[in-house]
Scaffold this motif. Structure first.
Motif, PDB file in Angstrom:
ATOM      1  N   LEU A 139       0.829  -1.205   0.000  1.00  0.00           N
ATOM      2  CA  LEU A 139       0.000   0.000   0.000  1.00  0.00           C
ATOM      3  C   LEU A 139       0.869   1.263   0.000  1.00  0.00           C
ATOM      4  O   LEU A 139       0.558   2.240  -0.700  1.00  0.00           O
ATOM      5  N   ARG A 140       1.954   1.249   0.749  1.00  0.00           N
ATOM      6  CA  ARG A 140       2.851   2.412   0.752  1.00  0.00           C
ATOM      7  C   ARG A 140       3.486   2.615  -0.622  1.00  0.00           C
ATOM      8  O   ARG A 140       3.610   3.751  -1.099  1.00  0.00           O
ATOM      9  N   LEU A 141       3.881   1.527  -1.264  1.00  0.00           N
ATOM     10  CA  LEU A 141       4.486   1.654  -2.593  1.00  0.00           C
ATOM     11  C   LEU A 141       3.460   2.118  -3.619  1.00  0.00           C
ATOM     12  O   LEU A 141       3.800   2.850  -4.560  1.00  0.00           O
ATOM     13  N   VAL A 142       2.207   1.687  -3.461  1.00  0.00           N
ATOM     14  CA  VAL A 142       1.144   2.169  -4.354  1.00  0.00           C
ATOM     15  C   VAL A 142       0.967   3.674  -4.192  1.00  0.00           C
ATOM     16  O   VAL A 142       0.870   4.419  -5.186  1.00  0.00           O
ATOM     17  N   LEU A 143       0.918   4.144  -2.944  1.00  0.00           N
ATOM     18  CA  LEU A 143       0.800   5.584  -2.702  1.00  0.00           C
ATOM     19  C   LEU A 143       2.004   6.338  -3.246  1.00  0.00           C
ATOM     20  O   LEU A 143       1.868   7.433  -3.802  1.00  0.00           O
ATOM     21  N   LEU A 144       3.177   5.744  -3.096  1.00  0.00           N
ATOM     22  CA  LEU A 144       4.392   6.379  -3.616  1.00  0.00           C
ATOM     23  C   LEU A 144       4.356   6.440  -5.142  1.00  0.00           C
ATOM     24  O   LEU A 144       4.768   7.444  -5.746  1.00  0.00           O
ATOM     25  N   ARG A 145       3.836   5.384  -5.761  1.00  0.00           N
ATOM     26  CA  ARG A 145       3.748   5.357  -7.232  1.00  0.00           C
ATOM     27  C   ARG A 145       2.723   6.369  -7.735  1.00  0.00           C
ATOM     28  O   ARG A 145       2.924   7.004  -8.783  1.00  0.00           O
ATOM     29  N   ILE A 146       1.616   6.544  -7.022  1.00  0.00           N
ATOM     30  CA  ILE A 146       0.574   7.474  -7.457  1.00  0.00           C
ATOM     31  C   ILE A 146       1.055   8.915  -7.351  1.00  0.00           C
ATOM     32  O   ILE A 146       0.900   9.714  -8.282  1.00  0.00           O
ATOM     33  N   THR A 147       1.627   9.265  -6.201  1.00  0.00           N
ATOM     34  CA  THR A 147       2.009  10.661  -5.967  1.00  0.00           C
ATOM     35  C   THR A 147       3.364  11.009  -6.552  1.00  0.00           C
ATOM     36  O   THR A 147       3.619  12.167  -6.877  1.00  0.00           O
ATOM     37  N   ARG A 148       4.273  10.010  -6.624  1.00  0.00           N
ATOM     38  CA  ARG A 148       5.652  10.239  -7.058  1.00  0.00           C
ATOM     39  C   ARG A 148       6.319  11.284  -6.162  1.00  0.00           C
ATOM     40  O   ARG A 148       7.180  12.048  -6.596  1.00  0.00           O
ATOM     41  N   ARG A 149       5.923  11.284  -4.909  1.00  0.00           N
ATOM     42  CA  ARG A 149       6.442  12.217  -3.908  1.00  0.00           C
ATOM     43  C   ARG A 149       6.658  11.465  -2.603  1.00  0.00           C
ATOM     44  O   ARG A 149       6.066  10.402  -2.385  1.00  0.00           O
ATOM     45  N   SER A 244      15.208  11.910  -8.837  1.00  0.00           N
ATOM     46  CA  SER A 244      16.426  11.152  -9.141  1.00  0.00           C
ATOM     47  C   SER A 244      16.309   9.744  -8.575  1.00  0.00           C
ATOM     48  O   SER A 244      15.553   9.507  -7.614  1.00  0.00           O
ATOM     49  N   PRO A 245      17.056   8.792  -9.142  1.00  0.00           N
ATOM     50  CA  PRO A 245      17.033   7.426  -8.586  1.00  0.00           C
ATOM     51  C   PRO A 245      17.444   7.378  -7.121  1.00  0.00           C
ATOM     52  O   PRO A 245      16.950   6.545  -6.355  1.00  0.00           O
ATOM     53  N   LYS A 246      18.334   8.266  -6.718  1.00  0.00           N
ATOM     54  CA  LYS A 246      18.763   8.306  -5.321  1.00  0.00           C
ATOM     55  C   LYS A 246      17.595   8.645  -4.393  1.00  0.00           C
ATOM     56  O   LYS A 246      17.439   8.033  -3.323  1.00  0.00           O
ATOM     57  N   GLU A 247      16.753   9.585  -4.784  1.00  0.00           N
ATOM     58  CA  GLU A 247      15.604   9.954  -3.967  1.00  0.00           C
ATOM     59  C   GLU A 247      14.575   8.822  -3.917  1.00  0.00           C
ATOM     60  O   GLU A 247      13.990   8.547  -2.870  1.00  0.00           O
ATOM     61  N   GLU A 251      13.258   6.536  -0.481  1.00  0.00           N
ATOM     62  CA  GLU A 251      11.883   6.291  -0.055  1.00  0.00           C
ATOM     63  C   GLU A 251      11.556   4.803  -0.026  1.00  0.00           C
ATOM     64  O   GLU A 251      10.901   4.319   0.905  1.00  0.00           O
ATOM     65  N   VAL A 252      12.004   4.063  -1.028  1.00  0.00           N
ATOM     66  CA  VAL A 252      11.701   2.624  -1.073  1.00  0.00           C
ATOM     67  C   VAL A 252      12.342   1.912   0.108  1.00  0.00           C
ATOM     68  O   VAL A 252      11.716   1.062   0.763  1.00  0.00           O
ATOM     69  N   ILE A 253      13.592   2.227   0.403  1.00  0.00           N
ATOM     70  CA  ILE A 253      14.273   1.594   1.536  1.00  0.00           C
ATOM     71  C   ILE A 253      13.552   1.913   2.835  1.00  0.00           C
ATOM     72  O   ILE A 253      13.357   1.032   3.687  1.00  0.00           O
ATOM     73  N   TYR A 254      13.148   3.154   2.986  1.00  0.00           N
ATOM     74  CA  TYR A 254      12.483   3.548   4.235  1.00  0.00           C
ATOM     75  C   TYR A 254      11.181   2.789   4.431  1.00  0.00           C
ATOM     76  O   TYR A 254      10.865   2.350   5.550  1.00  0.00           O
ATOM     77  N   HIS A 255      10.402   2.589   3.365  1.00  0.00           N
ATOM     78  CA  HIS A 255       9.097   1.943   3.509  1.00  0.00           C
ATOM     79  C   HIS A 255       9.199   0.419   3.535  1.00  0.00           C
ATOM     80  O   HIS A 255       8.261  -0.245   4.008  1.00  0.00           O
ATOM     81  N   LEU A 256      10.303  -0.164   3.048  1.00  0.00           N
ATOM     82  CA  LEU A 256      10.485  -1.612   3.126  1.00  0.00           C
ATOM     83  C   LEU A 256      11.136  -2.043   4.438  1.00  0.00           C
ATOM     84  O   LEU A 256      11.175  -3.237   4.740  1.00  0.00           O
ATOM     85  N   ARG A 257      11.654  -1.099   5.193  1.00  0.00           N
ATOM     86  CA  ARG A 257      12.356  -1.397   6.439  1.00  0.00           C
ATOM     87  C   ARG A 257      11.519  -2.201   7.430  1.00  0.00           C
ATOM     88  O   ARG A 257      12.016  -3.215   7.970  1.00  0.00           O
ATOM     89  N   PRO A 258      10.244  -1.850   7.705  1.00  0.00           N
ATOM     90  CA  PRO A 258       9.462  -2.668   8.651  1.00  0.00           C
ATOM     91  C   PRO A 258       9.264  -4.097   8.185  1.00  0.00           C
ATOM     92  O   PRO A 258       9.261  -5.024   9.006  1.00  0.00           O
TER      93      PRO A 258
END
Length: 377
Positions: A139-149, A244-247, A251-258
């Motif tokens: 769900l977090r990745l879906v929200l990240l994909r929708i907003t791109r923010r 950028s890919p770095k940004e 975000e991906v690392i932060y949301h996959l951490r749990p």
């Protein structure tokens, strides 16, 4: 059923202040229930989950009333967080339902874990925890994909409906109901009750002296009232897109951490590797993320919240077992007989076993989402 729902909505809008006070009182009770009787923590968490879910529904309804009722005039403009999340909810239905589903899981996950612990084996319980973390990560990745923010927390608008500003009784109706009666006219003061005496001039001894300092310059008076750049921006532009890919990697690392942390714990590891891995991912995401500009107040506040949440690693793994818990137990034992502080010590003793037994009690306590603070993960 629609009629009953409409009647409930009408009752809610007509008694906003009373229901808000009731929610607050019941939420306070959930803090003192654990340890009072058998399965008290289950009853406490069930009550907390119901309150949080109902509050989310109430927030949605009250926000709808505030937008549709022309008599509602907010004293202050909405916060940047509310403007941003509300704009995305209205712009994309996928965002709205994914955000609500994410919040619903976070409100009920500890209750689900308590039920699993009483009914199934440890292995099955951890499978359920990992499944919840997979759903949350998706769900977090879906929200990240929708907003791109960068994803804000919480991803839905927070309550900003002031009960004192709500129109009284019959002046406000539910969005699903037609007005039941026309608004009553304001009664004027009868002429024979009015004070027609001319007021006496103020006495010099009762008149306050003139200010000793010079009046506030016009510029200093008008500057706080001036519009900022965030006030005139489109709501969805309050947070800049990831560029950028770095940004994106941050975000991906932060949301996959749990999810990574839960998977490593589910294998039954007793060493520090799960904790060190989660902490390393946290610090890596922190170093990879971009530095927001001074005008990006919403993004800066989100990053500040993430930085503050690092403190909750004190409730995890060997840090909790070898340092935090002994300190808390020592404090509770020393202050057990101290007036007033002893009440807090008793509550602390009741909550320490819950952090030992439940994963989500150390990673996220949903009761804190609508309360004072919140835990990470």
């Amino acid at each position: 059923m629609p009629s009953a729902l409409a009647q409930y909505e009408s009752f809610l809008v007509a008694h906003v202040s009373t229901i808000s006070s009731l929610e607050s009182s019941l939420r306070s009770i959930t803090w003192i229930l654990p340890g009072r009787f058998k399965d008290a923590e289950l009853a406490s968490e069930a009550l907390s989950a119901v309150l949080n879910v109902m509050s989310m529904y109430h927030d949605t309804l009250l926000a709808r009333v505030a937008q549709t009722d022309p008599k509602y005039k907010p004293l202050l403009p909405s916060s940047a967080h509310t403007r941003y999340t509300r704009a995305w909810c209205e712009k994309d239905a996928r965002y709205k339902w994914a955000a609500r589903a994410l919040e619903l899981i976070r409100f009920t996950e500890l209750l689900v874990e308590m039920g699993l612990r009483r009914k199934v084996s440890r292995k099955t319980r951890w499978r359920g925890i990992v499944f919840l973390e997979i759903v949350k990560a998706l769900l977090r990745l879906v929200l990240l994909r929708i907003t791109r923010r960068p994803l804000l927390s919480p991803p839905i608008p927070e309550r900003e409906f002031d009960p004192e500003n709500a129109p009284a009784g019959s002046d406000t109706s539910s969005p699903t109901l037609a007005p039941s009666s026309p608004p009553s006219s304001v009664l004027s003061t009868p002429d024979h009750l009015k004070n027609n005496h001319i007021p006496l001039p103020p006495h010099p001894l009762l008149t306050p002296p003139p200010p000793a300092h010079s009046p506030v310059p016009v510029e200093e008076f008008l500057l706080p009232k001036a519009l900022t750049t965030a006030s005139v921006k489109a709501p969805t532009s309050l947070v800049k897109p990831l560029s950028s890919p770095k940004e994106w990697l941050s975000e991906v690392i932060y949301h996959l951490r749990p999810l990574v942390y839960a998977i490593m714990l589910s294998s039954g590891r007793k060493d520090n590797k799960p904790l060190m891995t989660a902490l390393a991912m946290e610090l890596l995401a922190l170093n990879l993320r971009r530095v927001p500009s001074q005008s990006a107040s919403l993004e800066r506040s989100e990053y500040a919240r993430r930085d503050r949440d690092i403190i909750w690693y004190l409730l995890r793994g060997s840090i909790w077992d070898n340092w935090t818990r002994p300190k808390l137990e020592s404090f509770a034992n020393r202050t057990a007989q101290t007036p007033l502080i002893g009440v807090f010590s008793a509550l602390l003793k009741d909550w320490i076993p819950l952090i030992d037994e439940y994963y989500y009690c150390a990673c996220l306590s949903p009761r804190l989402l609508r309360g004072s603070a919140r835990l990470a993960f």
